[in-house]
Design an enzyme around this catalytic site. Structure first.
Site, PDB file in Angstrom:
ATOM      1  N   ASP A   1      49.214  36.965  44.831  1.00  0.00           N
ATOM      2  CA  ASP A   1      49.284  38.170  44.002  1.00  0.00           C
ATOM      3  C   ASP A   1      50.746  38.357  43.592  1.00  0.00           C
ATOM      4  OD1 ASP A   1      49.486  40.751  43.038  1.00  0.00           O
ATOM      5  OD2 ASP A   1      48.479  41.686  44.745  1.00  0.00           O
TER       6      ASP A   1
ATOM      7  N   ASN B   1      49.998  44.017  26.868  1.00  0.00           N
ATOM      8  CA  ASN B   1      49.520  44.064  25.481  1.00  0.00           C
ATOM      9  C   ASN B   1      50.608  44.723  24.640  1.00  0.00           C
ATOM     10  OD1 ASN B   1      49.033  47.034  25.363  1.00  0.00           O
ATOM     11  ND2 ASN B   1      47.491  46.525  26.908  1.00  0.00           N
TER      12      ASN B   1
ATOM     13  N   GLY C   1      43.708  43.632  34.590  1.00  0.00           N
ATOM     14  CA  GLY C   1      44.281  42.361  35.040  1.00  0.00           C
ATOM     15  C   GLY C   1      45.613  42.524  35.739  1.00  0.00           C
TER      16      GLY C   1
ATOM     17  N   ASP D   1      48.447  43.225  34.475  1.00  0.00           N
ATOM     18  CA  ASP D   1      49.145  44.398  33.941  1.00  0.00           C
ATOM     19  C   ASP D   1      48.812  45.642  34.774  1.00  0.00           C
ATOM     20  OD1 ASP D   1      50.605  45.969  32.209  1.00  0.00           O
ATOM     21  OD2 ASP D   1      49.235  45.780  30.512  1.00  0.00           O
TER      22      ASP D   1
ATOM     23  N   VAL E   1      41.867  38.201  30.211  1.00  0.00           N
ATOM     24  CA  VAL E   1      41.218  38.952  29.128  1.00  0.00           C
ATOM     25  C   VAL E   1      41.427  38.277  27.766  1.00  0.00           C
ATOM     26  CG1 VAL E   1      41.255  41.169  27.891  1.00  0.00           C
ATOM     27  CG2 VAL E   1      41.493  41.125  30.373  1.00  0.00           C
ATOM     28  N   TYR E   2      42.568  37.674  27.538  1.00  0.00           N
ATOM     29  CA  TYR E   2      42.883  37.100  26.223  1.00  0.00           C
ATOM     30  C   TYR E   2      42.262  35.716  25.995  1.00  0.00           C
ATOM     31  CZ  TYR E   2      46.108  40.861  24.854  1.00  0.00           C
ATOM     32  OH  TYR E   2      46.663  42.071  24.479  1.00  0.00           O
TER      33      TYR E   2
HETATM   34  N1  APR Z   1      48.784  38.259  40.314  1.00  0.00           N
HETATM   35  C1  APR Z   1      48.862  37.109  39.611  1.00  0.00           C
HETATM   36  N2  APR Z   1      48.018  36.808  38.606  1.00  0.00           N
HETATM   37  C2  APR Z   1      47.063  37.719  38.312  1.00  0.00           C
HETATM   38  C3  APR Z   1      46.909  38.936  39.000  1.00  0.00           C
HETATM   39  C4  APR Z   1      47.847  39.194  40.045  1.00  0.00           C
HETATM   40  N3  APR Z   1      47.799  40.325  40.752  1.00  0.00           N
HETATM   41  N4  APR Z   1      45.865  39.615  38.467  1.00  0.00           N
HETATM   42  C5  APR Z   1      45.358  38.830  37.486  1.00  0.00           C
HETATM   43  N5  APR Z   1      46.062  37.700  37.409  1.00  0.00           N
HETATM   44  C6  APR Z   1      45.884  36.546  36.507  1.00  0.00           C
HETATM   45  C7  APR Z   1      44.506  36.357  35.908  1.00  0.00           C
HETATM   46  O1  APR Z   1      43.657  35.686  36.827  1.00  0.00           O
HETATM   47  C8  APR Z   1      44.826  35.480  34.702  1.00  0.00           C
HETATM   48  O2  APR Z   1      44.897  34.109  35.068  1.00  0.00           O
HETATM   49  O3  APR Z   1      46.705  36.739  35.378  1.00  0.00           O
HETATM   50  C9  APR Z   1      46.230  35.934  34.309  1.00  0.00           C
HETATM   51  C10 APR Z   1      46.300  36.722  33.018  1.00  0.00           C
HETATM   52  O4  APR Z   1      45.154  37.536  32.925  1.00  0.00           O
HETATM   53  P1  APR Z   1      45.177  39.023  32.335  1.00  0.00           P
HETATM   54  O5  APR Z   1      45.846  39.930  33.291  1.00  0.00           O
HETATM   55  O6  APR Z   1      43.797  39.341  31.918  1.00  0.00           O
HETATM   56  O7  APR Z   1      46.176  38.889  31.054  1.00  0.00           O
HETATM   57  P2  APR Z   1      45.926  38.293  29.573  1.00  0.00           P
HETATM   58  O8  APR Z   1      44.840  37.285  29.529  1.00  0.00           O
HETATM   59  O9  APR Z   1      47.286  37.903  29.078  1.00  0.00           O
HETATM   60  O10 APR Z   1      45.399  39.531  28.760  1.00  0.00           O
HETATM   61  C11 APR Z   1      46.281  40.601  28.492  1.00  0.00           C
HETATM   62  O11 APR Z   1      44.881  42.200  29.530  1.00  0.00           O
HETATM   63  O12 APR Z   1      45.033  43.922  30.996  1.00  0.00           O
HETATM   64  C12 APR Z   1      45.225  43.559  29.761  1.00  0.00           C
HETATM   65  O13 APR Z   1      47.043  44.996  29.128  1.00  0.00           O
HETATM   66  C13 APR Z   1      46.627  43.656  29.226  1.00  0.00           C
HETATM   67  O14 APR Z   1      45.543  43.913  27.148  1.00  0.00           O
HETATM   68  C14 APR Z   1      46.324  43.026  27.933  1.00  0.00           C
HETATM   69  C15 APR Z   1      45.475  41.848  28.308  1.00  0.00           C
END
Ligand code: APR
Length: 176
Positions: free
Chosen positions: A14, A28, A36, A38, A124-125
């Site tokens: 994490d 975002n 996620g 963020d 998410v992306y």
């Molecule tokens: N530590 C490390 N990696 C993490 C954690 C964490 N605590 N939580 C999630 N992840 C990983 C996910 O498994 C994924 O591989 O981070 C990666 C990116 O995933 P997202 O957080 O969904 O980010 P992204 O795909 O760039 O989408 C961005 O998601 O939450 C929203 O505000 C954000 O709208 C934006 C979008």
């Protein structure tokens, strides 16, 4: 599981728990939080992070902004905005590469030594994980060749699939 090659570290965990100079947030464009990684970063940093993000007023895809880390173990947060995956024909690879370059440039200009990245855009992306890991490793390798301050870059895999993807990408690079 930790794999180390020179100044690059790959580990599963994490990102909010890491005691590094800066962690990177996959944000975002609004910088006002989300789910996620963020969401996890904002929860762990506390409400002052959102206040500082509000004052910044947003961030374009491929760009990066710096804030303090507040209640996080990391002193700084570098917020970058990855591309939304639309099949690969809309410059997604290049935008993702720019996220890594912009984040590392910011770290370098701030004199930071250690930076940890999540797999930007792969949640998410919807950016394909293996492809994203290859781009991440390539950009970080190139950057470290010239860096004066940044000494160590950590790739944080969230789960076993992500760890496999990083390790495979790393093996591919080692084989040339
Ligand atoms: N530590 C490390 N990696 C993490 C954690 C964490 N605590 N939580 C999630 N992840 C990983 C996910 O498994 C994924 O591989 O981070 C990666 C990116 O995933 P997202 O957080 O969904 O980010 P992204 O795909 O760039 O989408 C961005 O998601 O939450 C929203 O505000 C954000 O709208 C934006 C979008």
């Amino acid at each position: 599981m930790v794999e180390r090659r020179g100044r690059i570290v790959i580990l599963e965990g994490d990102i909010t728990r890491l005691d590094v100079d800066a962690i990177v947030n996959a944000a975002n464009s609004s910088l006002l939080g989300g789910g996620g990684v963020d969401g996890a970063i904002h929860r762990a940093a506390g409400p002052r992070l959102l206040e500082e993000c509000r004052a910044i007023g947003g961030c374009s895809p491929g760009d990066a902004k710096l804030t303090r880390g507040y209640d996080l173990p990391a002193r700084w947060v570098i917020h970058t905005v990855g591309p939304v995956w639309h099949g690969g024909g809309q410059g997604e690879d290049e935008t993702l590469a720019r996220c890594y370059r912009a984040s590392l440039s910011l770290a370098e200009s701030q004199g930071l030594r250690s930076v940890a990245f999540p797999a930007i855009s792969t949640g998410v992306y919807g950016f394909p994980l293996a492809r994203a890991c290859r781009i991440a490793l390539r950009e970080v390798d190139r950057f470290l060749e010239r860096a004066r301050h940044v000494e160590e870059v950590v790739f944080v895999a969230f789960g076993a699939d992500a760890l496999d993807a990083y390790l495979s990408a790393e093996r591919e690079r080692a084989l040339g």
